[in-house]
Structure formats: C-alpha cells, structure tokens
Design a protein around this motif. Structure first.
Motif, mmCIF file in Angstrom:
data_model
loop_
_atom_site.group_PDB
_atom_site.id
_atom_site.type_symbol
_atom_site.label_atom_id
_atom_site.label_comp_id
_atom_site.label_asym_id
_atom_site.label_seq_id
_atom_site.Cartn_x
_atom_site.Cartn_y
_atom_site.Cartn_z
ATOM 1 N N SER A 35 0.842 -1.193 0.000
ATOM 2 C CA SER A 35 0.000 0.000 0.000
ATOM 3 C C SER A 35 0.873 1.237 0.000
ATOM 4 N N TYR A 36 0.451 2.234 -0.770
ATOM 5 C CA TYR A 36 1.072 3.556 -0.693
ATOM 6 C C TYR A 36 0.061 4.451 -0.014
ATOM 7 N N GLY A 37 0.219 4.677 1.270
ATOM 8 C CA GLY A 37 -0.781 5.447 2.009
ATOM 9 C C GLY A 37 -2.122 4.744 1.916
ATOM 10 N N ALA A 38 -3.119 5.468 1.419
ATOM 11 C CA ALA A 38 -4.455 4.887 1.333
ATOM 12 C C ALA A 38 -4.611 3.997 0.101
ATOM 13 N N LEU A 39 -3.678 4.136 -0.850
ATOM 14 C CA LEU A 39 -3.800 3.367 -2.096
ATOM 15 C C LEU A 39 -3.222 1.966 -1.927
ATOM 16 N N GLU A 40 -4.076 0.976 -2.119
ATOM 17 C CA GLU A 40 -3.609 -0.408 -2.041
ATOM 18 C C GLU A 40 -3.243 -0.854 -3.453
ATOM 19 N N ALA A 41 -1.939 -0.900 -3.732
ATOM 20 C CA ALA A 41 -1.487 -1.192 -5.091
ATOM 21 C C ALA A 41 -1.512 -2.685 -5.374
ATOM 22 N N LEU A 42 -1.148 -3.484 -4.400
ATOM 23 C CA LEU A 42 -1.099 -4.938 -4.571
ATOM 24 C C LEU A 42 -1.717 -5.614 -3.358
ATOM 25 N N GLY A 59 0.288 -7.769 -17.933
ATOM 26 C CA GLY A 59 -0.880 -7.186 -17.281
ATOM 27 C C GLY A 59 -1.034 -5.725 -17.656
ATOM 28 N N ALA A 60 -2.229 -5.217 -17.502
ATOM 29 C CA ALA A 60 -2.517 -3.844 -17.900
ATOM 30 C C ALA A 60 -1.696 -2.860 -17.077
ATOM 31 N N SER A 61 -1.546 -1.663 -17.612
ATOM 32 C CA SER A 61 -0.801 -0.618 -16.937
ATOM 33 C C SER A 61 -1.430 -0.320 -15.572
ATOM 34 N N GLY A 62 -0.602 -0.222 -14.554
ATOM 35 C CA GLY A 62 -1.085 0.144 -13.238
ATOM 36 C C GLY A 62 -1.478 -1.015 -12.355
ATOM 37 N N CYS A 63 -1.311 -2.265 -12.861
ATOM 38 C CA CYS A 63 -1.724 -3.410 -12.047
ATOM 39 C C CYS A 63 -0.647 -3.805 -11.040
ATOM 40 N N GLY A 64 0.485 -3.137 -11.066
ATOM 41 C CA GLY A 64 1.480 -3.346 -10.014
ATOM 42 C C GLY A 64 2.648 -4.232 -10.390
ATOM 43 N N LYS A 65 2.917 -4.399 -11.680
ATOM 44 C CA LYS A 65 4.047 -5.239 -12.112
ATOM 45 C C LYS A 65 5.371 -4.679 -11.615
ATOM 46 N N SER A 66 5.570 -3.389 -11.857
ATOM 47 C CA SER A 66 6.833 -2.774 -11.427
ATOM 48 C C SER A 66 6.960 -2.815 -9.912
ATOM 49 N N THR A 67 5.850 -2.542 -9.239
ATOM 50 C CA THR A 67 5.865 -2.559 -7.777
ATOM 51 C C THR A 67 6.311 -3.930 -7.265
ATOM 52 N N LEU A 68 5.781 -4.979 -7.879
ATOM 53 C CA LEU A 68 6.138 -6.334 -7.478
ATOM 54 C C LEU A 68 7.638 -6.578 -7.670
ATOM 55 N N ASP A 178 12.466 -5.181 -15.901
ATOM 56 C CA ASP A 178 11.200 -4.453 -16.031
ATOM 57 C C ASP A 178 11.111 -3.817 -17.414
ATOM 58 N N GLU A 179 10.381 -4.444 -18.290
ATOM 59 C CA GLU A 179 10.226 -3.987 -19.673
ATOM 60 C C GLU A 179 11.566 -3.570 -20.279
ATOM 61 N N PRO A 180 12.547 -4.470 -20.243
ATOM 62 C CA PRO A 180 13.890 -4.049 -20.673
ATOM 63 C C PRO A 180 13.960 -3.705 -22.155
ATOM 64 N N THR A 211 6.743 -7.570 -19.139
ATOM 65 C CA THR A 211 6.591 -7.081 -20.514
ATOM 66 C C THR A 211 5.141 -6.726 -20.805
ATOM 67 N N HIS A 212 4.956 -5.853 -21.780
ATOM 68 C CA HIS A 212 3.609 -5.545 -22.252
ATOM 69 C C HIS A 212 3.265 -6.357 -23.488
ATOM 70 N N SER A 213 4.282 -7.057 -24.014
ATOM 71 C CA SER A 213 4.085 -7.768 -25.270
ATOM 72 C C SER A 213 3.752 -9.237 -25.018
ATOM 73 N N GLY A 230 -5.713 -3.161 -10.166
ATOM 74 C CA GLY A 230 -5.111 -1.841 -10.231
ATOM 75 C C GLY A 230 -6.159 -0.792 -9.978
ATOM 76 N N PRO A 231 -5.732 0.423 -9.671
ATOM 77 C CA PRO A 231 -6.651 1.483 -9.265
ATOM 78 C C PRO A 231 -7.776 1.724 -10.282
ATOM 79 N N ARG A 232 -7.495 1.494 -11.560
ATOM 80 C CA ARG A 232 -8.509 1.768 -12.573
ATOM 81 C C ARG A 232 -9.673 0.783 -12.490
HETATM 82 N N1 LIG Z 1 5.970 5.368 -5.153
HETATM 83 C C1 LIG Z 1 4.631 5.286 -5.332
HETATM 84 N N2 LIG Z 1 3.806 6.074 -4.623
HETATM 85 C C2 LIG Z 1 2.475 6.011 -4.786
HETATM 86 N N3 LIG Z 1 1.858 5.174 -5.625
HETATM 87 C C3 LIG Z 1 2.613 4.357 -6.363
HETATM 88 C C4 LIG Z 1 4.048 4.371 -6.263
HETATM 89 N N4 LIG Z 1 4.544 3.451 -7.119
HETATM 90 C C5 LIG Z 1 3.473 2.901 -7.730
HETATM 91 N N5 LIG Z 1 2.311 3.432 -7.275
HETATM 92 C C6 LIG Z 1 0.960 3.046 -7.712
HETATM 93 O O1 LIG Z 1 0.866 1.657 -7.670
HETATM 94 C C7 LIG Z 1 0.135 1.165 -8.785
HETATM 95 C C8 LIG Z 1 0.947 0.162 -9.540
HETATM 96 O O2 LIG Z 1 2.055 0.815 -10.147
HETATM 97 P P1 LIG Z 1 3.125 0.039 -11.006
HETATM 98 O O3 LIG Z 1 4.139 1.021 -11.460
HETATM 99 O O4 LIG Z 1 3.622 -1.125 -10.243
HETATM 100 O O5 LIG Z 1 2.266 -0.449 -12.245
HETATM 101 P P2 LIG Z 1 2.738 -1.262 -13.529
HETATM 102 O O6 LIG Z 1 1.920 -2.500 -13.572
HETATM 103 O O7 LIG Z 1 4.206 -1.416 -13.520
HETATM 104 O O8 LIG Z 1 2.291 -0.289 -14.694
HETATM 105 P P3 LIG Z 1 3.001 -0.032 -16.095
HETATM 106 O O9 LIG Z 1 2.627 -1.190 -16.952
HETATM 107 O O10 LIG Z 1 2.374 1.228 -16.574
HETATM 108 O O11 LIG Z 1 4.469 0.084 -15.861
HETATM 109 C C9 LIG Z 1 -0.240 2.387 -9.618
HETATM 110 O O12 LIG Z 1 -1.553 2.736 -9.305
HETATM 111 C C10 LIG Z 1 0.701 3.454 -9.146
HETATM 112 O O13 LIG Z 1 0.087 4.710 -9.214
#
Ligand SMILES: Nc1ncnc2c1ncn2[C@@H]1O[C@H](COP(=O)(O)OP(=O)(O)OP(=O)(O)O)[C@@H](O)[C@H]1O
Ligand SMILES: [Mg+2]
Lengths: 280, 265
Positions: A35-42, A59-68, A178-180, A211-213, A230-232
């Motif tokens: 979670s980032y504050g109130a936002l639960e990313a994963l 996975g779609a943009s914003g689903c948390g791949k990079s975060t993972l 991450d999407e190298p 990857t997105h591909s 993801g948030p969307r």
């Molecule tokens: N440092 C951060 N602070 C606040 N929110 C964050 C932070 N990093 C990521 N998020 C949120 O966490 C969610 C997942 O982000 P993440 O970058 O992991 O997505 P992603 O799947 O990698 O997307 P993309 O395919 O566009 O790279 C998003 O809603 C993003 O706004």
C-alpha cells in the motif's frame, strides 16, 4: 471482449505455493501486499519461482508489475506477506538480484567496461580477474569493440546490452527485468529476445521479466503470470492467472501452436478482473 | 572556411574602435555624460605602458617590469580565497543536498546572508581583519562561496534515484554511495560552480586590493589613479581582463580533462 475459449489444452491455473516449495524456490512470495498510504497497489500476491525458471509477468498498466519487481529487488518493502529469495527474507537490495531497468540506469561517467566491472570491483575481486570478467561479458553481449565507449555514445539497444552484461558479470542468480526491451525497435527487440534466451540457457539464471508484449512473453517464458486489477479497476493488483508455455525452443512465432498460446494468454488478460481475495 | 569568415567578421570592429579612440583623444572630443576624451591616454601610450609594465625598459618608473609580481600577488589571493571557499562549500553543499535535516537547519540562514553583496562586506572586513592581504582573501572567499555552494546543492539534488538503485543492486555499501554515485554524478555541476566562483574571485580581488595593499592589479590601478597615470590604469585593466580570461580557460580545460567526453548530467 468475451473471447471464446480456444481448444488448447494448456492449463490456466492460479499457483498455490505451499511451504514445501519455499526451500527450493529462487523467489517465493506468500500473501504479499503493498500500500502507498491509502492506495492499495497490490494485495495477496503468492508466487513461487523455481531456480532456472524463466517467468514473464504481463498485465494492464497500473496493475502493479513494477511494484512487485521493485519489492523483490528490495527497493521497496512489502506492506504485508512474506517475500523470500533463495530462502532468505528480502531486506533491501543486493547483488544476488540483478535488476535491468527499462531506462538502463548505466553510470554515465563510466565506460562500458567500467560499468560491467562495477559490481565485481565492489566484491573486492582482483584486478586480473575483473579484467577477465569484463572481457567475457563484453563478448557475451557482443560489445567487445565498444568496451572503451561511454554510454551516451551507444544506441539504446547497445546500452541495454551493457545493462544486462553488468548484472550477469555480477553473478546475480536472479535477474529482474522491467520492460527491458520496451524502448527498442522491433528488429533490435527480437534479436535481443533471442540473445537473452540463449544467455539464460547458458548461465542457468532465474529470470523474472515484465513485458507488455504477449508475443514476447510466449516467446521467452516457461510460465506467464497474468496480473489484473489496479486502481482503474477499483481493486488492488493481483495475479489473475498463470499460463504455462510448454513449447520447445527455439520457438517459432508464426507456428499454430505459438499462436494458440498467444490467444490463450490474451483471453486470460482480457478476462474481467477478478476481485482480489482479502489477505488471510 | 566558416572559421575564416568568423575571423574576417570579428576583425574590423576592434580596429574601428581603436581608430575612433585615437582620433577622439587627439581631437579632444567632448562626448555626452561629460566624457572628455582629452583625459584618455592614446592607444600608443597604453601599448608602450603594457610593454614597460611587462618587460621594463620603456618608461622606467616604479612599475616597470613589475607585471609578474602583481600577477602573482593577485592570483595567489584569488586562489587562496577560492580554495577555502571550495573546501567549505563543497562538503556543506553535499550535506545540504543529501539531507533534508541539514538543509532545513542551514538553508534559511544562507538565504538571509546571501543577498548582502560582497562589496557591502568591504568596510566591515577591513575593520575586523585590518588592512592587508588577509582582508582581500576573505572578500574573495565570500565571493566564491555562494556559487560553489548553490551549484553543489543543485548537482547533488539532481542525482537520478535510478543510479542509486543501480549502485545498490550491484552491491555498493550504503556509506560508499557518496563517492561512488553522488560525487561523480554531481561533479559537472560542482565544477561549473567553481568556474563561476573563479570569475567572481577575479572581480572582487581588484576591489579588495584598492585599499591597504601595495601589490596586485587593484593596487596598481588605484596608485596609477592617484598619480594620474592614465596609461597605466588602462594597461592594468587590460591585464586584469587577461588574467581572468586565462584563469577561466585553464578552468574549462581542467573540467574537460576531468569529465573527458562524458555528457553533463
Ligand atoms: N511510489 C509510489 N507512490 C504512490 N503510488 C505508487 C508508487 N509506485 C506505484 N504506485 C501506484 O501503484 C500502482 C501500480 O504501479 P506500477 O508502477 O507497479 O504499475 P505497472 O503494472 O508497472 O504499470 P506499467 O505497466 O504502466 O508500468 C499504480 O496505481 C501506481 O500509481
Ligand atoms: Mg511498470
């Protein structure tokens, strides 16, 4: 879109890591949330990757791949759950996990050779041995003639090779990418895919590759993890499905079997995001 | 070809100006703003003075052949003040750029002190330190410290977080981040600050030397003023300009060597 289910027999299943897999796993996540504050990313991500496995995450943009990936790398801490690499709880970045960034992250003040030598030097390896390592991995990524160039003198594809050589030279058993190849043209990209796959076979490393591909995922992976949410979608990111790709290498992207896997994967990606289970 | 064009384009203006200067002095022109050209030395007189100041044997007064002495006096004051400024400003700037805590503790004070021009410090510095070389060095220090400090802070703050992550995942110890990543990444900015500081240093050393010292270009032009040697004033001005120019060239050369052909971050 409601794509009709294809006639392929490859199983689509959510992996259920058990305690028994912990010790064997190169990467092990159990109920990981962020979670980032109130936002639960994963929420509640459980995944077990064996040594030497090549796993792609789509996975779609914003689903948390990079975060993972960043949590496995140790750049960020999970809010909940257990995260282990080689049986050790992750507590910060380390040279056992090499990260290849989409924007390369090369040191602009070091030459290609200097960038590749950076990790080995930090480990206090002798001069002669560092030189040998640099020569070897410059050769491995086909940049022997560019060892004395600075990153800004290279094309994007060449810089990405340096970034890959840099983590390989550091002896990282786990590669997190991450999407190298996201910024590369199609031609460079497909040759880099083939090279990466060959390297993976030779070096026996474990690779987690975002990857997105869909095509890239089917071409490279033993197993593809599909993330949704993801948030969307008003639900935290989580694993929607896992698709095993049981095709022999080298894979032919024009073959019927390859395209069947692609269709299956697309169907899994386009399926309505399931609601993430509450951690438990 | 375009190089030749540039030279050909740049050449006429100085000759025209020197010609106007010569004519203006001999014709005793009265220009607006009470500029009386009769009081200006002729170009030839200045040229003679330049030669005499550098090598002697033309005019034979107290200033003949003393160029090297005065250059050394001014340059050593500039370099001493500059060195102290760099020794203080670089570490302080790195600490401020890296730590929110240090920045909050120091930044407001600096913002308050910085608007005071160095020239406004002169009277106080002369009383507190007394007449002499020391006071000039302190004034140069004051002039150099801000550009180095501000550029160091900016450079350190602009270090891409990605490079920190890259260093971390390659096994850099946390304490080593400073000299493995922060300093190399901020180096171009720090060197730019030093270059600006050296320029300021040459401006202020002349101001400082106008009182209480008998060596240095500043003292030369002030003494020349008191004895109405206008040719010496202009010659002194020319040498001050040249010294500043040469220092800047040396500094940019040094920067080029230090950074080789790497891009500026
Ligand atoms: N440092 C951060 N602070 C606040 N929110 C964050 C932070 N990093 C990521 N998020 C949120 O966490 C969610 C997942 O982000 P993440 O970058 O992991 O997505 P992603 O799947 O990698 O997307 P993309 O395919 O566009 O790279 C998003 O809603 C993003 O706004
Ligand atoms: Mg991402």
């Amino acid at each position: 879109m409601g794509a009709p289910h294809s006639e392929t027999v490859v199983s689509t299943r959510v992996s259920e890591p058990s305690c028994a897999t912990t010790a064997l796993s190169a990467v092990y996540l159990d109920g990981v949330g962020k979670s980032y504050g109130a936002l639960e990313a994963l929420r509640s991500v459980s995944l077990s990757i064996s040594r030497g496995e090549f796993v792609c995450i789509v996975g779609a943009s914003g689903c948390g791949k990079s975060t993972l990936l960043r949590m496995i790398a140790g750049f960020e801490e999970p809010t909940t759950g257990t995260l282990m690499v080689d049986g050790q709880v992750v507590s910060g970045p380390g040279p056992d996990r090499g990260v290849v960034f989409q924007d390369y992250g090369l040191f602009p003040w070091l030459t290609v050779a200097g960038n590749i030598a950076y990790g080995p030097r930090r480990r206090g390896i002798g001069r002669a041995e560092v030189k040998a390592v640099v020569e070897r991995f410059c050769g491995v990524v086909g940049l022997a003639a560019f060892a004395d160039k600075y990153p800004h003198e290279l094309s994007g594809g060449m810089q990405q090779r340096v970034a890959i050589a840099r983590v390989l030279a550091n002896g990282s058993g786990v590669l997190l990418m991450d999407e190298p190849f996201g910024a590369l043209d199609a031609l460079t990209r497909s040759s880099m895919q083939a090279e990466l796959h060959q390297l993976w076979g030779e070096l026996n490393s474990t690779i987690l590759f975002v990857t997105h591909s869909v095509e890239e995922a089917v071409y490279l992976a033993d197993r593809v993890v599909v993330m949704t949410g993801g948030p969307r979608h008003d639900t935290p990111g989580h694993i929607g499905a896992t698709v095993a790709i049981d095709l022999k290498h080298p894979r032919d992207p024009t073959s019927a079997a390859f395209n069947a896997r692609k269709r299956e994967l697309l169907a899994a990606i386009e399926a309505e995001p399931t609601v993430a289970s509450t951690p438990g | 070809m375009s190089r030749l064009r540039q030279v050909l384009l740049a050449l006429p203006l100085p000759f025209v100006l020197i010609g106007l200067w010569q004519v203006g002095v001999t014709q005793q022109w009265e220009l607006p703003l009470d500029i009386r050209m009769a009081n200006v030395p002729t170009p030839l007189a200045v040229l003679n003075r330049l030669r005499d100041f550098a090598f002697g044997g033309v005019i034979d007064d107290a200033f003949s052949g003393t160029f090297a002495t005065h250059l050394w006096a001014s340059a050593s004051r500039v370099l001493t003040g500059f060195t102290w400024a760099a020794l203080l400003a670089v570490p302080t700037g790195v600490a401020m750029g890296r730590s929110r805590l240090v920045s909050s503790a120091v930044e407001p004070t600096i913002s308050l002190l910085r608007p005071v021009p160095v020239t406004a410090w002169v009277p106080l510095v002369l009383i507190v330190i007394g007449l002499g070389s020391r006071a000039t060095v302190v004034l140069v220090f004051l002039a150099c410290v801000y550009p180095i400090l501000l550029n160091t802070i900016a450079g350190v703050k602009a270090v891409p977080p990605r490079l920190m992550e890259a260093a971390d995942m390659l096994g850099t110890k946390p304490v080593a981040r400073l000299w493995r990543v922060v300093l190399p990444a901020a180096l171009p900015s720090i060197l730019t600050g030093m270059r600006v500081a050296l320029g300021f240093g040459w401006v202020i050393v002349v101001v400082g030397e106008t009182v209480g010292v008998t060596t240095g270009f500043g003292s030369v032009i002030i003494e020349a003023q008191q004895t109405s040697k206008t040719d010496l004033i202009v010659a002194g001005m020319a040498f001050i300009g040249l010294a500043g120019f040469a220092t800047d060239k040396a500094m940019t050369g040094l920067i080029r060597v230090a950074l080789r052909d790497r891009p500026l971050l």
